[in-house]
Design a protein around this motif. Structure first.
Motif, short mmCIF file in Angstrom:
data_model
loop_
_atom_site.label_atom_id
_atom_site.label_comp_id
_atom_site.label_asym_id
_atom_site.label_seq_id
_atom_site.Cartn_x
_atom_site.Cartn_y
_atom_site.Cartn_z
N ALA A 40 0.81 -1.21 0.00
CA ALA A 40 0.00 0.00 0.00
C ALA A 40 0.85 1.27 0.00
CB ALA A 40 -0.93 0.00 1.22
N GLY A 41 2.16 1.12 0.06
CA GLY A 41 3.03 2.29 0.11
C GLY A 41 3.51 2.72 -1.27
N PHE A 42 4.64 3.39 -1.27
CA PHE A 42 5.26 3.88 -2.49
C PHE A 42 6.69 3.37 -2.53
CE2 PHE A 42 2.07 6.91 -1.11
CZ PHE A 42 1.28 6.99 -2.23
N GLY A 43 7.29 3.40 -3.66
CA GLY A 43 8.68 3.01 -3.77
C GLY A 43 8.85 1.62 -4.34
N ALA A 44 10.09 1.14 -4.31
CA ALA A 44 10.45 -0.11 -4.96
C ALA A 44 9.76 -1.32 -4.34
CB ALA A 44 11.96 -0.30 -4.92
N ALA A 45 9.62 -1.36 -3.01
CA ALA A 45 8.97 -2.52 -2.37
C ALA A 45 7.52 -2.62 -2.82
CB ALA A 45 9.06 -2.41 -0.85
N ALA A 46 6.82 -1.50 -2.83
CA ALA A 46 5.42 -1.50 -3.26
C ALA A 46 5.31 -1.89 -4.73
CB ALA A 46 4.80 -0.12 -3.03
N ALA A 47 6.18 -1.35 -5.55
CA ALA A 47 6.14 -1.65 -6.99
C ALA A 47 6.42 -3.13 -7.23
CB ALA A 47 7.15 -0.79 -7.73
N ALA A 48 7.34 -3.72 -6.46
CA ALA A 48 7.67 -5.14 -6.64
C ALA A 48 6.49 -6.04 -6.27
CB ALA A 48 8.88 -5.50 -5.80
N LEU A 49 5.64 -5.57 -5.38
CA LEU A 49 4.50 -6.38 -4.93
C LEU A 49 3.24 -6.17 -5.76
CD1 LEU A 49 4.92 -6.04 -1.09
CD2 LEU A 49 5.29 -8.09 -2.48
N ARG A 50 3.21 -5.13 -6.59
CA ARG A 50 1.97 -4.80 -7.29
C ARG A 50 1.90 -5.03 -8.78
NH1 ARG A 50 1.28 0.32 -3.91
NH2 ARG A 50 2.44 1.22 -5.60
N PRO A 51 2.98 -5.06 -9.52
CA PRO A 51 2.82 -5.00 -10.97
C PRO A 51 2.05 -6.18 -11.55
CG PRO A 51 5.03 -5.69 -10.45
CD PRO A 51 4.34 -5.35 -9.15
N LEU A 115 2.48 -14.87 -2.07
CA LEU A 115 3.18 -14.44 -3.29
C LEU A 115 2.91 -15.41 -4.43
CD1 LEU A 115 6.58 -13.23 -1.80
CD2 LEU A 115 4.69 -11.83 -2.62
N SER A 116 2.94 -16.70 -4.14
CA SER A 116 2.68 -17.70 -5.19
C SER A 116 1.28 -17.56 -5.75
CB SER A 116 2.86 -19.11 -4.63
OG SER A 116 4.20 -19.33 -4.29
N ARG A 117 0.28 -17.44 -4.88
CA ARG A 117 -1.10 -17.30 -5.35
C ARG A 117 -1.33 -16.00 -6.09
NH1 ARG A 117 -2.23 -19.48 -0.41
NH2 ARG A 117 -3.18 -17.62 0.43
N SER A 118 -0.49 -15.01 -5.84
CA SER A 118 -0.61 -13.73 -6.53
C SER A 118 0.17 -13.71 -7.83
CB SER A 118 -0.12 -12.60 -5.62
OG SER A 118 -0.89 -12.55 -4.46
N GLY A 119 0.83 -14.81 -8.16
CA GLY A 119 1.59 -14.88 -9.40
C GLY A 119 2.93 -14.17 -9.33
N LEU A 120 3.42 -13.90 -8.13
CA LEU A 120 4.70 -13.22 -7.99
C LEU A 120 5.81 -14.24 -7.72
CD1 LEU A 120 3.61 -10.23 -5.74
CD2 LEU A 120 4.32 -10.13 -8.13
N ASP A 121 6.94 -14.04 -8.35
CA ASP A 121 8.11 -14.87 -8.13
C ASP A 121 8.90 -14.26 -6.97
OD1 ASP A 121 10.40 -16.44 -8.24
OD2 ASP A 121 11.15 -15.48 -10.07
N PRO A 122 8.99 -14.96 -5.82
CA PRO A 122 9.72 -14.39 -4.68
C PRO A 122 11.15 -13.98 -5.03
CG PRO A 122 8.48 -16.32 -3.99
CD PRO A 122 8.38 -16.25 -5.49
N ALA A 123 11.82 -14.73 -5.89
CA ALA A 123 13.19 -14.37 -6.28
C ALA A 123 13.22 -13.04 -7.04
CB ALA A 123 13.82 -15.48 -7.11
#
Length: 168
Positions: A40-51, A115-123
């Motif tokens: 819910a924030g801004f910056g690289a961490a938020a962008a990595a979790l949302r795209p 992360l897996s269910r959201s389609g995100l690769d943890p690496a």
């Protein structure tokens, strides 16, 4: 940042959002709730979790209500300590990206499952967070501090000599 300065800024805001989200759902905060605060924030961490991930608050609410709820308090503290240590080791102010790296290296089933269910690769998420703090992509996992012994969070553990001998 001096190592004895308290955390502030985006890092502290991410922590606050995580606790507010957990409280709104009638539970204690756990590492998966931290993903809400970060996303819910801004910056690289938020962008990595949302795209394009489809990561939603409802997903996190479902995941973080699982069977490990009893240990959530211990695990969120461990992740926060690891994030602070990582930032200090790099002589940086603790940021959301440090927390994201600590959460990924901690590897709780709730965080990795979400992360897996959201389609995100943890690496890939970790690589993005590492790049944001200027760390090499091959940085080894962050050392996690020992967990607080169960039942001792608000008081020190008893010395072994003070324990009832019948317990052994």
């Amino acid at each position: 940042m001096a190592r004895d300065e308290p955390p502030d800024g985006p890092y502290l805001e991410a922590i606050r959002r995580a606790f507010q989200f957990a409280r709104a759902h009638g539970r204690d905060c756990d590492p998966a709730d931290f993903l809400v605060g970060l996303a819910a924030g801004f910056g690289a961490a938020a962008a990595a979790l949302r795209p394009g991930s489809g990561l939603s608050l409802a997903d996190i609410a479902a995941v973080s209500g699982g069977p490990s709820r009893e240990r959530g308090g211990y695990l969120h503290m461990q992740a926060q300590e690891a994030a602070t240590s990582l930032a200090a080791a790099r002589d940086q102010r603790v940021a959301p990206e440090h927390l994201l790296i600590a959460l990924l290296d901690q590897g709780t089933p709730e965080v990795t499952g979400l992360l897996s269910r959201s389609g995100l690769d943890p690496a890939a998420v970790r690589d993005a967070a590492l790049a944001a703090i200027g760390a090499p992509a091959d940085l080894p996992p962050v050392p996690l501090p020992a967990l607080t012994p169960a039942g001792t969070l608000d008081r020190p553990p008893l010395p072994v000599a003070d324990l009832d001998a019948r317990a052994w």
